[in-house]
Design an enzyme around this catalytic site. Structure first.
Site, PDB file in Angstrom:
ATOM      1  CG  HIS A 166      -1.980  -0.996   0.987  1.00  0.00           C
ATOM      2  ND1 HIS A 166      -2.306  -2.002   1.833  1.00  0.00           N
ATOM      3  CD2 HIS A 166      -3.158  -1.059   0.112  1.00  0.00           C
ATOM      4  CE1 HIS A 166      -3.140  -2.774   1.418  1.00  0.00           C
ATOM      5  NE2 HIS A 166      -3.879  -2.172   0.186  1.00  0.00           N
ATOM      6  CB  CYS A 191      -9.432  -1.234  -9.947  1.00  0.00           C
ATOM      7  SG  CYS A 191      -9.984  -2.288  -8.333  1.00  0.00           S
TER       8      CYS A 191
END
Ligand code: PEP
Ligand code: MG
Length: 536
Positions: free
Chosen positions: A187, A497
């Site tokens: 992330h 995505c």
């Protein structure tokens, strides 16, 4: 000039001075040696460890009895009987070592001496010294922490970095990033990409680099320490060429992603903050395919209020004007864990309470976000997307909470507009039941970052596993095809995505299996469009 190669890298080129914000535990040295500081750090670490040992002793005594508790007593005695401490202090004073290095060195030395003792009792102390050294280094790590203050624009080098820590850095001064332990699909890395920060991952950091001039080339995963004039000149030329190439791509604005044979695919943008919407529009995104909303919930003492979120989502809807926007509800938990949730540490946090599971556990926070989206929908084309779905029950519960939100807004006469609901497909379970899921949602979007982690059983954040974390694994490609087929069977669109969406080696495959949309970083949009337009 020295050249080092990282394992992974992305973004362009950064030229500037290096600032080291977190150094390797135990191996770090202070950049300006200060004996008093090092001795003070040792004293603090010693006190912390003594308190922890006394607590552990009490707990073990009550739970397991004297025999087990004895080990903590032994470590306490070793820490107070000066042999270890003197060895550490000796290294700090005589060898001008950092406290971390001194603890490691003294610990290893005593461990070895004791392990060679003939006497059983003395030999057993060797293990206690090892544990004690680890404890001291851990408590040191906490106090050394992460330096957030950047001062001048610089290239940040750090042993490790979380997405929350990255957000704390002043982005206007962050020229480049150099992270030793991470992966390109963590992330943190995804956020760095969204912030357009040239980054290199997986190359050992030398504390001596602090303050030195460097060129960081994210594309080639190379860092040049103390670069010569010719290297700087070459790099500046490449920056110039890249900017001219990007300008030429701008001519594709207004065109659509259709191949020569007429196969179309929509290209959306992934964003992590409302301010990135301007870049998405500038790069002519057909909409936002994934808005990662959780970053607005990190680095604060309380979650954002409904009005705060409403303002944010309304601004997004207005900025994107007629374009569609998919708002992913907060995907917190695991490595994105704000303190105000008071979550107990989880042994396997990636398999723990994250995504939709966390939202359903904290319905008040979830409903605050849902209401803000419903209210902002009046100003644009917003959809809601739920992350980490693994069964239909979670979808039904989310639907139910959304209905509750609508009823509550209506009863207070607060204007809102209904929003379409979709899900992220990022667990193998959701792939296998996508035929069923598709009956209950308006769209599906495949999150290949997590889908790969959960399918291959490989932690996407683990730097040691980058070689086997194969995002092109046939299982992943088959799963994508399966979800697309199930979506189309029920006449709903399926997009991708995850990072794979922008992987140009797979665009042909995605077109072939009729993926409806690809959601990528704003700066990837026109590259992808060019590739599609030129394809047969
Ligand atoms: C994914 O898992 O592919 C995804 C898009 O979500 P995130 O990277 O935010 O977990
Ligand atoms: Mg995900």
């Amino acid at each position: 000039m020295e050249i080092y190669q990282g394992k992974e890298g992305f973004g362009g080129i950064a030229i500037g001075h290096i600032k080291i914000c977190r150094v390797p535990r135990g191996e770090s040295g202070p950049f300006v040696f200060d004996q008093e500081q090092e001795l003070l750090k040792l004293k603090e670490a010693k006190n912390q460890v003594l308190t922890a040992l006394s607590n552990d002793y009490e707990t073990a005594l009550h739970k397991y009895g004297q025999k087990k508790a004895h080990e903590y007593d032994m470590q306490s005695i070793l820490l107070q009987d000066h042999q270890l401490e003197d060895a550490i202090i000796g290294r700090i004073i005589n060898q001008k070592c950092s406290v971390g290095k001194a603890i490691s060195g003294a610990g290893k030395y005593l461990e070895e001496v004791l392990s060679q003792e003939a006497d059983n009792y003395l030999r057993s102390k060797s293990h206690s010294i090892k544990e004690l050294t680890q404890r001291l280094l851990s408590s040191l790590d906490d106090s050394e922490g992460f330096e957030v203050y950047l001062g001048e624009p610089c290239i940040v080098a750090t042993k490790s970095l979380t997405s929350a820590e990255l957000l704390q850095l002043d982005s206007t001064k962050l020229l480049g990033l150099f992270v030793e332990d991470s992966t390109a699909n963590s992330h943190m890395a995804i956020l760095a990409k969204a912030m357009n920060i040239p980054t290199i991952i997986g190359c050992e950091i030398d504390p001596a680099w602090n303050g030195h001039m460097a060129v960081l080339d994210g594309g080639w995963r190379a860092v040049y320490i103390d670069p010569d004039d010719q290297t700087i000149c070459d790099m500046e030329e490449r920056i110039q060429q890249k900017s001219e190439h990007d300008k030429r791509l701008m001519k594709l604005k207004g065109k659509r992603g259709i191949t020569k044979s007429g196969r179309a695919i929509k290209i959306y943008s992934n964003i992590s903050s409302v301010s990135e919407a301007a870049e998405a529009v500038e790069c002519d995104a057909e909409g936002v395919g994934l808005y990662r909303t959780e970053f607005a919930f990190l680095n604060r003492d309380t979650p954002p209020s409904e009005d705060e979120l409403f303002d944010e989502y309304r601004a997004l809807a207005v900025n994107m004007s007629h374009r569609s926007v998919v708002i992913r509800t907060i995907d917190m938990g695991a490595d994105k864990n704000p303190e105000y949730l008071h979550m107990a540490p989880e042994a396997n946090s990636a398999l723990g309470c994250r995504g939709i599971r966390l939202c359903l556990r904290y319905p008040q926070i979830f409903k605050t976000q849902l209401k803000a989206i419903l209210r902002a929908s009046v100003y644009g084309d917003l959809s809601i997307m739920y992350p980490m779905i693994s069964c239909t029950k979670e979808i039904f519960q989310a639907h139910e909470l959304l209905e509750e939100c609508k009823r509550e807004l209506a009863s207070e006469n607060i204007p809102y507009k209904d929003a379409k609901q979709g899900v992220m497909i990022e667990t193998p379970a959701s792939v296998l039941i996508s035929d069923e899921i598709a009956k209950h949602v308006s769209f599906m979007s495949i999150g290949t970052n997590d889908l790969t982690q959960y399918t291959l059983g490989v932690d996407r954040e683990n730097a040691l596993l980058t070689d086997i974390c194969d995002y092109h694994h046939p299982a992943i490609l088959k799963m994508i095809k399966m979800v697309v087929e199930n979506g189309h069977k029920h006449k709903i669109p399926v997009s991708i995505c995850g990072e794979l969406a922008g992987d140009e080696t797979l665009t042909h495959y995605f077109l072939e299996i009729r993926v409806d949309g690809l959601s990528v970083l704003p700066k990837q949009i026109l590259h992808l469009r060019k590739q599609i337009i030129e394809m047969d």
